[in-house]
Structures are given as C-alpha cells and as structure tokens.
Design an enzyme around this catalytic site. Structure first.
Site, mmCIF file in Angstrom:
data_model
loop_
_atom_site.group_PDB
_atom_site.id
_atom_site.type_symbol
_atom_site.label_atom_id
_atom_site.label_comp_id
_atom_site.label_asym_id
_atom_site.label_seq_id
_atom_site.Cartn_x
_atom_site.Cartn_y
_atom_site.Cartn_z
ATOM 1 N N ARG A 47 0.776 -1.227 0.051
ATOM 2 C CA ARG A 47 -0.283 -0.077 0.052
ATOM 3 C C ARG A 47 0.898 1.230 0.037
ATOM 4 N NH1 ARG A 47 -1.765 3.551 4.247
ATOM 5 N NH2 ARG A 47 -0.052 4.576 3.265
ATOM 6 N N GLU A 58 6.525 0.376 7.147
ATOM 7 C CA GLU A 58 5.973 1.198 6.186
ATOM 8 C C GLU A 58 5.112 0.884 5.377
ATOM 9 O OE1 GLU A 58 6.644 4.699 6.812
ATOM 10 O OE2 GLU A 58 5.807 5.425 5.084
ATOM 11 N N ASP A 59 4.047 1.632 5.165
ATOM 12 C CA ASP A 59 3.166 1.045 3.771
ATOM 13 C C ASP A 59 2.703 -0.312 3.674
ATOM 14 O OD1 ASP A 59 2.943 3.888 3.597
ATOM 15 O OD2 ASP A 59 3.791 3.833 1.411
ATOM 16 N N ASP A 88 4.816 3.903 11.310
ATOM 17 C CA ASP A 88 4.678 5.472 10.956
ATOM 18 C C ASP A 88 3.217 5.729 10.524
ATOM 19 O OD1 ASP A 88 5.658 8.225 11.115
ATOM 20 O OD2 ASP A 88 5.343 7.948 8.824
ATOM 21 N N ASP A 89 2.839 4.685 9.527
ATOM 22 C CA ASP A 89 1.437 5.080 9.131
ATOM 23 C C ASP A 89 0.204 5.240 10.481
ATOM 24 O OD1 ASP A 89 2.220 4.823 6.446
ATOM 25 O OD2 ASP A 89 2.547 2.932 6.917
HETATM 26 P P1 NAD Z 1 -7.707 2.883 4.955
HETATM 27 O O1 NAD Z 1 -7.803 2.199 3.592
HETATM 28 O O2 NAD Z 1 -6.978 1.980 6.267
HETATM 29 O O3 NAD Z 1 -9.177 3.375 5.298
HETATM 30 C C1 NAD Z 1 -9.981 4.329 4.554
HETATM 31 C C2 NAD Z 1 -11.106 4.532 5.428
HETATM 32 O O4 NAD Z 1 -12.237 5.312 4.562
HETATM 33 C C3 NAD Z 1 -12.110 3.128 5.638
HETATM 34 O O5 NAD Z 1 -12.399 3.233 6.804
HETATM 35 C C4 NAD Z 1 -13.171 3.362 4.476
HETATM 36 O O6 NAD Z 1 -14.541 2.537 4.862
HETATM 37 C C5 NAD Z 1 -13.373 4.786 4.591
HETATM 38 N N1 NAD Z 1 -14.061 5.202 3.250
HETATM 39 C C6 NAD Z 1 -13.883 4.949 1.994
HETATM 40 N N2 NAD Z 1 -14.895 5.706 1.290
HETATM 41 C C7 NAD Z 1 -15.529 6.453 1.939
HETATM 42 C C8 NAD Z 1 -16.590 7.132 1.933
HETATM 43 N N3 NAD Z 1 -17.164 7.206 0.726
HETATM 44 N N4 NAD Z 1 -17.406 7.457 3.017
HETATM 45 C C9 NAD Z 1 -16.680 7.341 4.295
HETATM 46 N N5 NAD Z 1 -15.749 6.596 4.506
HETATM 47 C C10 NAD Z 1 -15.258 6.098 3.335
HETATM 48 O O7 NAD Z 1 -6.598 4.147 4.466
HETATM 49 P P2 NAD Z 1 -5.544 4.738 6.002
HETATM 50 O O8 NAD Z 1 -4.374 4.224 5.725
HETATM 51 O O9 NAD Z 1 -6.441 5.132 6.985
HETATM 52 O O10 NAD Z 1 -5.658 6.314 4.962
HETATM 53 C C11 NAD Z 1 -6.656 7.083 4.530
HETATM 54 C C12 NAD Z 1 -6.155 8.300 4.260
HETATM 55 O O11 NAD Z 1 -5.407 9.278 5.198
HETATM 56 C C13 NAD Z 1 -5.208 8.360 2.743
HETATM 57 O O12 NAD Z 1 -5.536 9.135 1.925
HETATM 58 C C14 NAD Z 1 -3.879 8.597 3.659
HETATM 59 O O13 NAD Z 1 -3.182 9.139 2.402
HETATM 60 C C15 NAD Z 1 -4.165 9.695 4.330
HETATM 61 N N6 NAD Z 1 -3.096 9.658 5.458
HETATM 62 C C16 NAD Z 1 -2.443 11.007 5.664
HETATM 63 C C17 NAD Z 1 -1.570 11.057 6.728
HETATM 64 C C18 NAD Z 1 -0.861 12.550 7.003
HETATM 65 O O14 NAD Z 1 -1.240 13.186 6.264
HETATM 66 N N7 NAD Z 1 -0.180 12.587 7.693
HETATM 67 C C19 NAD Z 1 -1.341 10.010 7.324
HETATM 68 C C20 NAD Z 1 -1.834 8.748 6.930
HETATM 69 C C21 NAD Z 1 -2.766 8.504 6.032
#
Ligand code: NAD
Length: 550
Positions: free
Chosen positions: A155, A244-245, A267-268
C-alpha cells in the site's frame, strides 16, 4: 551504495576508487594536497571548489531539469556519488527538497521504479530466500545499523500495490531521517520485502524486477515477517524497525505482534496519529478548551482514523480523563455510515469506537446529530467535506476545526480555500497535502500540512541517541506536545498550526530532546542519562561536512 563509515589506515583507498565511494567522495572539493596524496591528479580540472560552490552547481542543475521526476533522478544519482553533497543540498532548503525526495515525487518514482533504477541502495529480501535472510543482511557493508525502514510494497502512499517499486519509500524516508533530524546516514538501512504482487500490470510488465507471483498471505506471510524480525535481531541487535506502507490487513497486526517484543513502530499508524494530535493541541490554542471538551468526528475508520483516535484517547487519559469518557469523544464514520455498537461488520480495532447510537447513513446528518467540534478526513474521498459539511460545522462552532488529511491532493476531502471560504474565515485548518496561502476578505491564511515528517525523523533521532528498548505510544504523545510547543503566536495569527517546514531540523531536534527525556524518565534507554539531553541530542546529529580521509 555506501562502502563504510570511516576510512582506516588499513583500508585507505586512493585513485579513481575514491570517486566511487559516495561517503568519501568530495569531487571538486578535494584539496590539492589530497589530490597529490591519494593519486587523484589528472582526474579533475585544477580548480578546488568550496562546498558552497558545489552546492551552487547542484542547484543550477536541478533548476534546468524539465520536471520533478528528473530532479528526483538527479538527486538519487548525487546520493549515489557524493553523500555529503546530497545531504548538504537537502539540508540547505528542506521545504524545497522534501517534496522532491519524498511525497509527492516519490510516488511517481515508485510507479516508474523499474524504469529509473540506478545503483543498489538498500536490500531486497524475497520470500523465496526466507532461510537465508541472515546471510543477505550480512551483505550490507555497514556493521552497525540502528534504523531500518521496511515495506512490503502493498500500500504505497495512496497508490496501492507497487511490488518492489515500493523501495522508493524506505529510501526517501530514511533520507528525511537524516536531512530533517540528523540521524547519521551510515546507520540507516532501507529494506523491501518481496512477497509477490497482486498488481497485474506489474506482473505482465517485462521490465518488472520483483517476483512475478501473487502476494503470499496467511501463515506463510506471517512466518516470513517473523524470520525477517529474527534475522534483524541476529545481525543488527541495536536496530529499530519502522514498518511502512503495509496493507490494511497486515499493518495493525504486525505492530501488535512486535511492539512489546522489539524496538519498532509503524509510522502510518503512530506517526500519523502523533502529527494529528500535535495539530489538534496547537489548534486548541486558537479555539480554547481541552482535548476532552472536544467531539471528534472522523470520516474514514481505517488505519489512520483508528490510529489517531486511539492516540487521542491515550493523550486524554494521560491528562487524567477516564478512558471511557475519553473514548466517547471520538466518533468514526466509514463507507457504510456511523460506526456504532449495532454494526456487525466491524474489525477488532474499530470496536473501541462503536458507541451506542442509532445508525446514521449521511455524514451531514452525523454532523447535525453529534455536533462535532472537529472533523478529520481520512477516507481518501475527494470533496467529501463539501459546502454543506463545512457550513454545518461553521453553524455549530465559532471556530470549527477542519482537517482533511487524505493524500494525495486529488484525494483531499476539501481544499484550504473551500474550508476558509465556506466558513467565512473561521475554520482552523490543516491538511494532509500542502495548500498555498488563501485570502478571504482582507485576511491571509497560511494552511498547515499535517506531514508525518514533523514526527518520524525526531522519533528516529531520539531512539538512536538513547538506544531506546521499546517505542511506546506515550513517546508519540510527548512528540505531539513538543511539536505543538514549537508553533509561535505569529504562526497561529495566520492560522498556521504547524511550524514552518523550513525550520524542520531545529524543530525536530527539540522534539527529539523531549522524546529522549521521556525515554530516560521511563527507564527505556539503553545508555546512561546525560546531564544535558538537548546538547546530547545536538552532538549526535549528523552534519553534512566531508569526513576526514585519515
Ligand atoms: P484505509 O484504507 O485504512 O481507510 C480508509 C477508510 O475510509 C476506510 O475506513 C473506508 O471505509 C473509509 N471510506 C472509504 N470511502 C468512504 C466514503 N465514501 N465515506 C466514508 N468513508 C469512506 O486508509 P488509511 O491508511 O486510513 O488512509 C486514509 C487516508 O489518510 C489516505 O488518503 C492517506 O493518504 C491519508 N493519510 C494521511 C496522513 C497524513 O497526512 N499525515 C497519514 C496517514 C494517512
């Protein structure tokens, strides 16, 4: 690839080989005496240059590259040929170079990895070599490794399964450990675990360089991770592993399995949570009130959301709030609606946030019903914080806190401009991807970026300096508080709730000092407590000066 930490008299090298050792190479900065002594005469024109002039040449070359991927390739080649000049370049203007060696450019670099591969940097551990991991780790030229960033490529950022192309992430991230917090580069090791790929485009691509097979999962996968962790413990017993990822199905279970056993973190999950917590603590300096007086509503209930919510609860508990009451402050909303106790489809890590409530299908209805003071977008759904959402938050709150954290920019739940405009300039805003300043009426707002880079390099520096035995959630809470302390009144006046990225080295050393002090307080350090922790950290920080040739 680095050859070694420091030259010794026994292995002194000279002649052309010196130009091929990135740690020792000074290129045009070799003095006349060095040129004469080490057999370098004739390889260079007569001028001897200062590091400043070398940097100027690098900057000129970067400027004439046609795009950021070409700049990434140029910087990678510099990394491979002259490590000191590479870090001098990055540290000369971190805010400019972070986006070139890490996100967003590294995403494209990972996608085109098989096309742009140059020199080996880091180790590939393929699952078919599971029984030989110790030997492979011993092939790495450094004998003392303190920091490993490892991915399995499943990922990569928001880009999905990129197989061994994911290697760009550990390489980029470790560059930031050095450039942003001074972790010595010779102590770092990027690793990619190759367990196959489910990316059919890669499997069909004749230039793909990893195993051409579907990803191994289940017990065989777990045994491979176990073999990896054990091999690292055997070869590099003082190394901290940063996962990571990894994909959704593996990230949390791997962390849960190893966090009490070895020095490691994800870190994620933890870095994201810490940077969000730091932003919230700073935002409350504008809005007023404490964490436990807020109501947090997350859009998304995955790795990032549950990680942030979990750390928020722990931070409130550390401040003396009952765990149950702290949990009640956090509400999650995913693709199927509000996370609540009647839902049958929840994963274990979502259960703590499944409060008693009727089902709600619409996010806007959740806002009207739960009346959050803060919304945090970690859903990857672009534009989900639409005008109705922002206006709803602005109706309920004098200063609504709006954090669209999804990356990349194309996935952000709203832009900075939308948040400020629709809230009539009242939003306290930070995002995952960077946005430029926004003008509303006669006010200019500078949006902050909740970039994990405010946390993980400092965490790495503190772990390395203290030889911490474990990485605890408390360390991430301490980091978040120390980060928020670096935000000045002048920053807050323009709505900026993170310190300027140009100050990252200074900020990271302060955050690292706070974490290190906490590690000593908790008895987690592997070295004795120094009388002055701040100087202790500063003394350990890497400075991009050419090393002595002996
Ligand atoms: P993930 O796949 O684990 O979780 C995504 C969540 O979003 C799931 O719970 C899913 O059900 C929900 N979702 C999807 N479509 C939806 C909708 N239409 N309505 C409501 N909920 C919906 O992903 P993640 O690792 O938690 O990452 C999510 C986002 O956060 C990514 O874009 C990632 O880049 C971002 N992120 C940002 C930072 C940062 O800026 N520091 C750090 C980590 C992750």
């Amino acid at each position: 690839m680095p050859n070694r930490s420091e030259p010794t008299s026994e292995d002194a090298i000279g002649g052309i080989a010196l130009f091929h050792d990135p740690r020792l190479n000074r290129s045009t900065a070799f003095s006349q005496a060095e040129r004469e002594r080490y057999g370098l005469l004739g390889f260079l024109p007569e001028q001897v240059e200062t590091e400043e002039l070398q940097l100027q040449r690098v900057l000129e070359q970067i400027d004439i590259k046609p795009n950021d991927l070409e700049r990434y390739i140029f910087l990678s080649s510099l990394h491979d040929s002259n490590e000191t000049l590479y870090y001098r370049t990055l540290m000369s203007d971190p805010a400019r170079f972070m986006p070139l060696v890490y996100t967003p450019t590294v995403g494209e670099a990972c996608q085109k990895f098989d096309r742009i591969l140059r020199q080996p940097r880091g180790l590939y551990l393929a699952i078919n070599r599971k029984d030989h991991l110790v030997e492979i780790l011993r092939n790495w030229p450094e004998k003392d490794v303190r920091f490993i960033v490892v991915t399995d490529g499943e990922r990569i950022l928001g880009l999905g399964d990129l197989g061994v192309g994911g290697m760009g992430i550990p390489i980029g991230k470790l560059s930031l450990y050095t450039a942003c917090a001074g972790v010595p580069p010779n102590l770092t090791l990027p690793i990619t675990l190759d367990v196959g790929t489910n990316n059919e485009g890669l499997i069909a691509d004749p230039l793909y360089l990893g195993l051409r097979a579907p990803r191994i999962t289940g017990q065989a996968y777990d045994e491979f991770i176990e073999a990896f962790v054990n091999a690292v413990a055997t070869v590099y017993p003082r190394a901290c592993i940063q996962f990571e990822d990894f994909g959704f199905a593996h990230a949390s279970p791997i962390l849960a399995r190893y966090r009490e056993r070895i020095c490691c973190f994800n870190d994620d999950i933890q870095g994201t949570a810490s940077v969000a917590l730091g932003g919230l603590i700073a935002a409350l300096k504008i809005v007023g009130g404490s964490l436990s007086e807020q109501r947090f509503l997350f859009l998304g209930a995955g790795t990032a959301a549950t990680g942030i919510a979990g750390l928020l609860v722990q931070a409130m508990v550390m401040d003396g709030v009952e765990k149950e009451a702290a949990g009640q402050c956090c509400w999650l909303f995913d693709i199927k609606g509000l996370i609540q106790s009647k839902r049958q489809d929840l994963a274990d890590f979502q259960q703590p946030f499944a409060h008693e409530h009727d089902a709600i299908d619409e996010f806007t209805v959740a806002i009207e019903t739960l009346k959050p003071t803060v919304i945090i977008g970690v859903s990857t759904v672009a534009k989900a914080f639409n005008q109705t959402v922002i206006e709803g938050m602005a109706r309920i709150n004098g200063r609504p806190i709006i954090f669209p954290y999804s990356n990349p920019t194309s996935r952000s739940e709203c832009t900075a401009e939308e948040a400020y405009k629709w809230s009539e300039g009242r939003a306290v805003f930070a995002s995952g991807s960077a946005f430029g300043p926004v003008h509303v009426g006669d006010k200019t707002f500078v949006p902050g970026q909740g970039n994990n880079v405010y946390i993980f390099p400092a965490m790495g520096m503190a772990i390395y300096a203290t030889q911490a035995m474990r990485v605890t959630d408390e360390m991430f809470i301490v980091a978040a508080k120390a980060l928020a302390e670096q935000v000045t009144q002048a920053n807050l006046d323009v709505g900026l709730i993170y310190p300027p990225q140009g100050d990252i080295l200074k900020v990271s050393l302060k955050v690292a000092t706070a974490i290190a002090s906490h590690v000593f307080d908790r008895g987690l350090a592997g070295v004795e407590r120094p009388s002055d922790v701040e100087s202790f950290i500063a003394e350990k920080a890497y400075v991009p000066n050419y090393p002595s040739l002996g």
